[in-house]
Design a protein around this motif. Structure first.
Motif, mmCIF file in Angstrom:
data_model
loop_
_atom_site.group_PDB
_atom_site.id
_atom_site.type_symbol
_atom_site.label_atom_id
_atom_site.label_comp_id
_atom_site.label_asym_id
_atom_site.label_seq_id
_atom_site.Cartn_x
_atom_site.Cartn_y
_atom_site.Cartn_z
ATOM 1 N N SER A 152 42.576 45.858 9.709
ATOM 2 C CA SER A 152 43.531 46.701 8.983
ATOM 3 C C SER A 152 43.569 46.307 7.518
ATOM 4 C CB SER A 152 44.921 46.562 9.596
ATOM 5 O OG SER A 152 45.866 47.302 8.857
ATOM 6 N N HIS A 153 43.820 47.311 6.673
ATOM 7 C CA HIS A 153 44.001 47.061 5.241
ATOM 8 C C HIS A 153 45.265 47.779 4.784
ATOM 9 C CE1 HIS A 153 43.218 46.568 0.997
ATOM 10 N NE2 HIS A 153 43.366 47.870 0.836
ATOM 11 N N GLY A 154 46.126 47.073 4.065
ATOM 12 C CA GLY A 154 47.349 47.697 3.564
ATOM 13 C C GLY A 154 48.369 47.880 4.672
ATOM 14 N N LEU A 155 49.231 48.903 4.519
ATOM 15 C CA LEU A 155 50.261 49.180 5.521
ATOM 16 C C LEU A 155 49.625 49.679 6.811
ATOM 17 C CD1 LEU A 155 53.033 51.032 3.461
ATOM 18 C CD2 LEU A 155 53.134 48.716 4.375
ATOM 19 N N THR A 156 50.076 49.159 7.923
ATOM 20 C CA THR A 156 49.575 49.637 9.216
ATOM 21 C C THR A 156 50.333 50.881 9.630
ATOM 22 O OG1 THR A 156 51.138 48.196 10.356
ATOM 23 C CG2 THR A 156 48.925 47.336 9.996
ATOM 24 N N ALA A 157 49.690 51.733 10.423
ATOM 25 C CA ALA A 157 50.350 52.927 10.946
ATOM 26 C C ALA A 157 51.483 52.508 11.879
ATOM 27 C CB ALA A 157 49.346 53.796 11.693
ATOM 28 N N TYR A 158 52.532 53.343 11.941
ATOM 29 C CA TYR A 158 53.653 53.056 12.841
ATOM 30 C C TYR A 158 53.120 52.933 14.266
ATOM 31 C CZ TYR A 158 58.215 53.338 15.067
ATOM 32 O OH TYR A 158 59.341 53.055 15.801
ATOM 33 N N ILE A 243 52.227 62.881 14.740
ATOM 34 C CA ILE A 243 51.698 63.693 15.839
ATOM 35 C C ILE A 243 50.253 64.120 15.587
ATOM 36 C CG2 ILE A 243 51.962 65.943 17.002
ATOM 37 C CD1 ILE A 243 55.023 65.546 16.628
ATOM 38 N N THR A 244 49.915 64.412 14.330
ATOM 39 C CA THR A 244 48.565 64.905 14.024
ATOM 40 C C THR A 244 47.567 63.788 13.709
ATOM 41 O OG1 THR A 244 49.234 65.230 11.706
ATOM 42 C CG2 THR A 244 49.410 67.132 13.174
ATOM 43 N N ASN A 245 48.035 62.534 13.699
ATOM 44 C CA ASN A 245 47.151 61.411 13.377
ATOM 45 C C ASN A 245 46.349 60.997 14.619
ATOM 46 O OD1 ASN A 245 45.926 59.055 12.478
ATOM 47 N ND2 ASN A 245 47.746 58.318 11.420
ATOM 48 N N PRO A 246 45.008 61.095 14.558
ATOM 49 C CA PRO A 246 44.175 60.763 15.731
ATOM 50 C C PRO A 246 44.156 59.275 16.079
ATOM 51 C CG PRO A 246 42.788 61.241 13.837
ATOM 52 C CD PRO A 246 44.192 61.566 13.423
ATOM 53 N N ILE A 247 44.762 58.434 15.220
ATOM 54 C CA ILE A 247 44.757 56.994 15.505
ATOM 55 C C ILE A 247 45.426 56.698 16.840
ATOM 56 C CG2 ILE A 247 46.962 56.436 14.353
ATOM 57 C CD1 ILE A 247 45.583 53.887 13.284
ATOM 58 N N TYR A 248 46.414 57.539 17.220
ATOM 59 C CA TYR A 248 47.191 57.260 18.438
ATOM 60 C C TYR A 248 46.406 57.548 19.724
ATOM 61 C CZ TYR A 248 50.868 56.709 15.059
ATOM 62 O OH TYR A 248 51.599 56.270 13.983
ATOM 63 N N LYS A 249 45.296 58.283 19.591
ATOM 64 C CA LYS A 249 44.415 58.466 20.756
ATOM 65 C C LYS A 249 43.216 57.514 20.672
ATOM 66 C CE LYS A 249 41.747 62.326 18.751
ATOM 67 N NZ LYS A 249 41.219 63.686 18.980
ATOM 68 N N GLY A 250 43.263 56.574 19.675
ATOM 69 C CA GLY A 250 42.226 55.536 19.593
ATOM 70 C C GLY A 250 41.116 55.837 18.617
ATOM 71 N N LYS A 251 41.314 56.865 17.747
ATOM 72 C CA LYS A 251 40.275 57.227 16.779
ATOM 73 C C LYS A 251 40.863 57.145 15.366
ATOM 74 C CE LYS A 251 37.302 58.289 20.003
ATOM 75 N NZ LYS A 251 36.103 57.458 20.237
ATOM 76 N N GLU A 258 34.724 57.844 12.192
ATOM 77 C CA GLU A 258 35.717 57.491 13.203
ATOM 78 C C GLU A 258 35.477 56.065 13.665
ATOM 79 O OE1 GLU A 258 35.938 60.180 16.478
ATOM 80 O OE2 GLU A 258 37.285 61.555 15.425
ATOM 81 N N VAL A 259 36.542 55.285 13.642
ATOM 82 C CA VAL A 259 36.475 53.888 14.081
ATOM 83 C C VAL A 259 37.358 53.750 15.309
ATOM 84 C CG1 VAL A 259 36.903 51.500 13.435
ATOM 85 C CG2 VAL A 259 36.154 53.143 11.691
ATOM 86 N N SER A 260 36.855 53.143 16.349
ATOM 87 C CA SER A 260 37.631 52.961 17.575
ATOM 88 C C SER A 260 38.667 51.866 17.407
ATOM 89 C CB SER A 260 36.701 52.603 18.745
ATOM 90 O OG SER A 260 35.842 53.680 19.037
ATOM 91 N N VAL A 261 39.917 52.192 17.775
ATOM 92 C CA VAL A 261 41.034 51.239 17.738
ATOM 93 C C VAL A 261 41.795 51.365 19.054
ATOM 94 C CG1 VAL A 261 41.262 51.318 15.225
ATOM 95 C CG2 VAL A 261 42.553 52.927 16.628
ATOM 96 N N PRO A 262 42.689 50.420 19.365
ATOM 97 C CA PRO A 262 43.466 50.534 20.608
ATOM 98 C C PRO A 262 44.298 51.826 20.622
ATOM 99 C CG PRO A 262 43.672 48.330 19.668
ATOM 100 C CD PRO A 262 42.977 49.147 18.656
ATOM 101 N N ALA A 263 44.242 52.554 21.726
ATOM 102 C CA ALA A 263 44.966 53.825 21.844
ATOM 103 C C ALA A 263 46.363 53.596 22.414
ATOM 104 C CB ALA A 263 44.186 54.778 22.742
ATOM 105 N N ILE A 264 47.347 54.344 21.893
ATOM 106 C CA ILE A 264 48.719 54.269 22.402
ATOM 107 C C ILE A 264 48.970 55.353 23.449
ATOM 108 C CG2 ILE A 264 51.154 54.588 21.738
ATOM 109 C CD1 ILE A 264 50.546 53.124 19.152
#
Length: 371
Positions: A152-158, A243-251, A258-264
């Motif tokens: 991560s760089h800077g502020l992390t997503a909620y 809601i529209t941020n794909p990070i929450y599905k792990g992308k 696209e970088v894979s991250v842990p999905a919520i």
């Protein structure tokens, strides 16, 4: 009077840059050594590469004081505090020489009118600019490499936090709120209603973790407003971005990759909620536009916040009212002003009484006064 200018780009590791406190102390000691009154100008967390002077409030104030002959001498710890841009340096030198202002880098007089000195500082300025550019490239390369590794760089997503090694990991407490947001949205609950629910339950926002202030600039008026991070509330547009941020599905999106991250949440739930959001948005229809004459020109007498127009064809609102009224738990007790009444009054006052025309014609061609 001597102007002491201090600048640092951001909070850096000790030993990597000269702190504001060290710069101030050095400048004050110098001013006392020559028995001169002083005024301190500070830009903290501001890059010397910024070429828009209004982005550097301390520097802009210093330049204004030089122009007004309030400051006759300038002290800085070294030239790199003034700039890392040749354009800014040339402007600074020109203003100093036009106003016969003396320059004291590190507390030693340096005559900018001497051709050899001017050449030397010009070369130094180009070196500072090159250093900043090369450093910027290296930082971007490091950030890109770390991001592709899942760091991560800077502020992390909620809903996320940084691990000890800098990797993006799930924040268990916040991730439960994220799941609830998606569930409420799938049921057809609007983002502004969700925001009101979270605020009423006093659920902390992302910014509530941090100290300090955030700055928001109004798109219409370009006026900045500062908010304490501890007091930032949930808003509908923030919920929409979640809601529209794909990070929450792990992308995680990074530079069109696209970088894979842990999905919520699951990818299936994310898609259903976003399809539903898009469907509901299409049902709303075209928004009727109303051009507010006085946005950015009226301010609240109670809390100094801006008054903004709010008009709904089928609703009760038809007023200019304090922006703080849109936030819950506000202490402002101001009343709204009817849009048509105040706008008609202003138009009549300025145009029908010829007041505006008379005011403008008396200024001749002085554009500063007209502005």
């Amino acid at each position: 009077m001597i102007g002491i200018y201090c600048r640092i780009s951001k909070q850096k590791e000790q030993g990597k840059d000269v702190s504001i406190e060290v710069q101030k102390k050095s400048g004050i000691n110098f001013a006392k050594s020559i028995n001169e009154e002083f005024k301190i100008f500070i830009d903290e967390g501001i890059s010397g590469t910024y070429e828009k002077i209004n982005e550097r409030k301390g520097f802009a104030s210093l330049l204004g004081a030089i122009k007004n002959k309030e400051i006759t001498k300038v002290y800085c710890y070294d030239q790199s505090r003034i700039e890392r841009s040749n354009k800014i340096w040339n402007f600074f030198v020109s203003l100093m020489m036009d106003n016969k202002c003396l320059y004291y880098p590190s507390g030693k007089i340096f005559d900018l009118a001497v051709p050899e000195n001017l050449f030397y500082t010009g070369v130094m300025s180009l070196a500072h600019q090159l250093y900043a550019a090369l450093t910027g490239i290296k930082v971007k390369e490091a950030i890109n490499l770390n991001a592709k590794k899942g760091k991560s760089h800077g502020l992390t997503a909620y809903g996320y936090k940084k691990s000890e090694n800098g990797f993006l990991v799930i924040n268990n407490e916040e991730s439960e709120v994220v799941k609830r947001i998606f569930e409420m949205s799938l049921k057809g609950i609007g983002t502004y209603t969700i925001a009101n629910i979270l605020n009423s339950e006093q659920i902390p926002t992302k910014y509530n973790r941090y100290k300090g202030e955030i700055k928001r600039v109004d798109k219409l008026t370009e006026l900045p407003t500062y908010f304490s991070k501890k007091e930032v509330k949930w808003r509908g547009n923030v919920l929409h971005d979640i809601i529209t941020n794909p990070i929450y599905k792990g992308k995680r999106k990074w530079n069109n990759e696209e970088v894979s991250v842990p999905a919520i949440i699951t990818e299936d739930l994310w898609q259903k909620v976003n399809d539903n959001l898009l469907k509901n948005k299409k049902k709303v229809g075209k928004r009727e536009e109303y051009h507010y004459l006085l946005n950015g020109l009226i301010f609240c007498n109670h809390c100094n916040n801006e008054f903004r127009g709010k008009r709904r064809k089928n609703g009760g609102d038809n007023v200019y009212k304090c922006k703080s009224k849109s936030r819950q738990n506000t202490k402002c007790n101001s009343h709204g002003i009817n849009i048509f009444r105040i706008e008609t009054f202003i138009i009549n006052h300025l145009f029908m009484t010829k007041g505006l025309e008379g005011l403008l014609t008396k200024f001749d061609n002085d554009h500063n006064e007209i502005e």
